[in-house]
Design a protein around this motif. Structure first.
Motif, PDB file in Angstrom:
ATOM      1  N   ASP A 106      -4.391  -1.657   3.462  1.00 13.23           N
ATOM      2  CA  ASP A 106      -4.183  -1.417   2.040  1.00 13.23           C
ATOM      3  C   ASP A 106      -4.719  -0.071   1.565  1.00 13.23           C
ATOM      4  N   GLY A 107      -5.471   0.613   2.399  1.00 15.79           N
ATOM      5  CA  GLY A 107      -5.950   1.955   2.078  1.00 15.79           C
ATOM      6  C   GLY A 107      -5.143   3.053   2.747  1.00 15.79           C
ATOM      7  N   GLY A 108      -4.105   2.670   3.490  1.00 16.96           N
ATOM      8  CA  GLY A 108      -3.247   3.646   4.147  1.00 16.96           C
ATOM      9  C   GLY A 108      -3.713   4.056   5.530  1.00 16.96           C
ATOM     10  N   HIS A 109      -4.682   3.341   6.086  1.00 19.41           N
ATOM     11  CA  HIS A 109      -5.203   3.673   7.422  1.00 19.41           C
ATOM     12  C   HIS A 109      -4.355   2.990   8.488  1.00 19.41           C
ATOM     13  N   LEU A 110      -3.942   3.749   9.481  1.00 21.46           N
ATOM     14  CA  LEU A 110      -3.051   3.261  10.521  1.00 21.46           C
ATOM     15  C   LEU A 110      -3.681   2.113  11.308  1.00 21.46           C
ATOM     16  N   LEU A 111      -2.928   1.022  11.456  1.00 18.27           N
ATOM     17  CA  LEU A 111      -3.360  -0.133  12.238  1.00 18.27           C
ATOM     18  C   LEU A 111      -2.509  -0.332  13.487  1.00 18.27           C
ATOM     19  N   GLY A 112      -1.234   0.055  13.411  1.00 21.13           N
ATOM     20  CA  GLY A 112      -0.336  -0.120  14.547  1.00 21.13           C
ATOM     21  C   GLY A 112       0.817   0.854  14.465  1.00 21.13           C
ATOM     22  N   LEU A 113       1.279   1.311  15.619  1.00 22.30           N
ATOM     23  CA  LEU A 113       2.373   2.279  15.672  1.00 22.30           C
ATOM     24  C   LEU A 113       3.233   1.981  16.886  1.00 22.30           C
ATOM     25  N   LEU A 114       4.550   2.014  16.693  1.00 19.67           N
ATOM     26  CA  LEU A 114       5.486   1.811  17.787  1.00 19.67           C
ATOM     27  C   LEU A 114       6.622   2.807  17.638  1.00 19.67           C
ATOM     28  N   ARG A 115       6.751   3.704  18.616  1.00 12.81           N
ATOM     29  CA  ARG A 115       7.865   4.653  18.610  1.00 12.81           C
ATOM     30  C   ARG A 115       8.866   4.191  19.655  1.00 12.81           C
ATOM     31  N   LEU A 116      10.043   3.782  19.195  1.00 12.30           N
ATOM     32  CA  LEU A 116      11.070   3.287  20.101  1.00 12.30           C
ATOM     33  C   LEU A 116      11.671   4.439  20.905  1.00 12.30           C
ATOM     34  N   ALA A 175       2.955   4.388   0.531  1.00 14.52           N
ATOM     35  CA  ALA A 175       3.184   3.062  -0.038  1.00 14.52           C
ATOM     36  C   ALA A 175       1.859   2.343  -0.305  1.00 14.52           C
ATOM     37  N   ALA A 176       0.872   2.542   0.555  1.00 16.19           N
ATOM     38  CA  ALA A 176      -0.433   1.895   0.369  1.00 16.19           C
ATOM     39  C   ALA A 176      -1.168   2.477  -0.832  1.00 16.19           C
ATOM     40  N   LEU A 177      -1.233   3.781  -0.904  1.00 19.98           N
ATOM     41  CA  LEU A 177      -1.980   4.411  -1.992  1.00 19.98           C
ATOM     42  C   LEU A 177      -1.347   4.163  -3.348  1.00 19.98           C
ATOM     43  N   GLY A 178      -0.017   4.086  -3.386  1.00 19.58           N
ATOM     44  CA  GLY A 178       0.684   3.851  -4.642  1.00 19.58           C
ATOM     45  C   GLY A 178       0.922   2.389  -4.951  1.00 19.58           C
ATOM     46  N   LYS A 224       9.910   5.047  -1.929  1.00 21.90           N
ATOM     47  CA  LYS A 224      11.145   5.499  -2.574  1.00 21.90           C
ATOM     48  C   LYS A 224      10.944   5.803  -4.056  1.00 21.90           C
ATOM     49  N   VAL A 225      10.006   5.139  -4.688  1.00 21.15           N
ATOM     50  CA  VAL A 225       9.726   5.372  -6.106  1.00 21.15           C
ATOM     51  C   VAL A 225       9.396   6.848  -6.339  1.00 21.15           C
ATOM     52  N   TYR A 226       8.623   7.431  -5.449  1.00 20.76           N
ATOM     53  CA  TYR A 226       8.225   8.832  -5.593  1.00 20.76           C
ATOM     54  C   TYR A 226       9.391   9.777  -5.308  1.00 20.76           C
ATOM     55  N   GLU A 227      10.190   9.425  -4.299  1.00 18.35           N
ATOM     56  CA  GLU A 227      11.383  10.223  -4.009  1.00 18.35           C
ATOM     57  C   GLU A 227      12.314  10.234  -5.217  1.00 18.35           C
ATOM     58  N   ASP A 228      12.495   9.061  -5.821  1.00 23.40           N
ATOM     59  CA  ASP A 228      13.362   8.955  -6.997  1.00 23.40           C
ATOM     60  C   ASP A 228      12.823   9.776  -8.168  1.00 23.40           C
ATOM     61  N   MET A 229      11.499   9.764  -8.359  1.00 27.16           N
ATOM     62  CA  MET A 229      10.903  10.562  -9.445  1.00 27.16           C
ATOM     63  C   MET A 229      11.199  12.046  -9.260  1.00 27.16           C
ATOM     64  N   ILE A 230      10.997  12.523  -8.048  1.00 24.98           N
ATOM     65  CA  ILE A 230      11.210  13.946  -7.760  1.00 24.98           C
ATOM     66  C   ILE A 230      12.692  14.293  -7.900  1.00 24.98           C
ATOM     67  N   ASN A 231      13.562  13.460  -7.326  1.00 21.91           N
ATOM     68  CA  ASN A 231      14.999  13.704  -7.430  1.00 21.91           C
ATOM     69  C   ASN A 231      15.486  13.603  -8.864  1.00 21.91           C
ATOM     70  N   GLY A 232      14.773  12.841  -9.681  1.00 24.31           N
ATOM     71  CA  GLY A 232      15.129  12.683 -11.081  1.00 24.31           C
ATOM     72  C   GLY A 232      14.645  13.820 -11.968  1.00 24.31           C
ATOM     73  N   GLY A 233      14.010  14.824 -11.368  1.00 21.54           N
ATOM     74  CA  GLY A 233      13.600  15.990 -12.134  1.00 21.54           C
ATOM     75  C   GLY A 233      12.104  16.133 -12.356  1.00 21.54           C
ATOM     76  N   ARG A 234      11.341  15.156 -11.956  1.00 17.64           N
ATOM     77  CA  ARG A 234       9.890  15.254 -12.149  1.00 17.64           C
ATOM     78  C   ARG A 234       9.276  16.031 -10.968  1.00 17.64           C
ATOM     79  N   THR A 235       9.636  17.291 -10.873  1.00 21.52           N
ATOM     80  CA  THR A 235       9.242  18.124  -9.727  1.00 21.52           C
ATOM     81  C   THR A 235       7.748  18.397  -9.685  1.00 21.52           C
ATOM     82  N   ALA A 236       7.051  18.254 -10.797  1.00 29.16           N
ATOM     83  CA  ALA A 236       5.601  18.436 -10.787  1.00 29.16           C
ATOM     84  C   ALA A 236       4.941  17.438  -9.835  1.00 29.16           C
TER      85      ALA A 236
END
Length: 134
Positions: free
Chosen positions: A37-47, A65-68, A73-85
């Motif tokens: 929940d703090g964004g610290h990696l617990l597991g990784l699998l590269r196929l 996703a953890a920090l927010g 996608k919410v952040y991508e949508d904000m930026i694409n929607g013009g909130r470039t700051a």
């Protein structure tokens, strides 16, 4: 004192297996990252076949996703929607494909996926997150 659920090895393994199954069903070469929940990696699998950069991007999507406490996608949508700051926010994974793992209304971890189209990354991540819902 508060009590909270946390991801253990069994849950991390279950999430990775469900996400991997979704990716392999669709023949998608991706990297799957599970974070706490703090964004610290617990597991990784590269196929097999996933570019090395996928490992970096998947981890950052999971961290975002953890920090927010919401889909990246919410952040991508904000930026694409013009909130470039928002580009100056300290998040490197502001792309679709990071989703929270929610138990009893609380974000207990996240899944980040990278390697294919953004909506396909999200599909794999959601399959992993859903593994804990029964």
């Amino acid at each position: 004192m508060l009590t909270k659920h946390v991801l253990g090895v069994a849950e991390i393994t279950q999430i990775l297996a469900a996400a991997r199954a979704e990716a392999e069903k669709n023949q998608w070469a991706v990297t799957i990252a599970v974070a706490d929940d703090g964004g610290h990696l617990l597991g990784l699998l590269r196929l097999d076949g996933c570019a090395p950069v996928g490992a970096y991007i998947a981890v950052e999507k999971a961290r975002t996703a953890a920090l927010g406490r919401r889909e990246s996608k919410v952040y991508e949508d904000m930026i694409n929607g013009g909130r470039t700051a928002f580009l100056s926010a300290p998040l490197s994974g502001s792309l679709e494909g990071g989703v929270p793992v929610i138990v009893d209304g609380q974000v207990i971890g996240t899944v980040g996926v990278s390697g294919v189209k953004a909506d396909q990354d999200a599909q794999v991540a959601k399959a992993g997150a859903a593994a804990l819902k029964g």
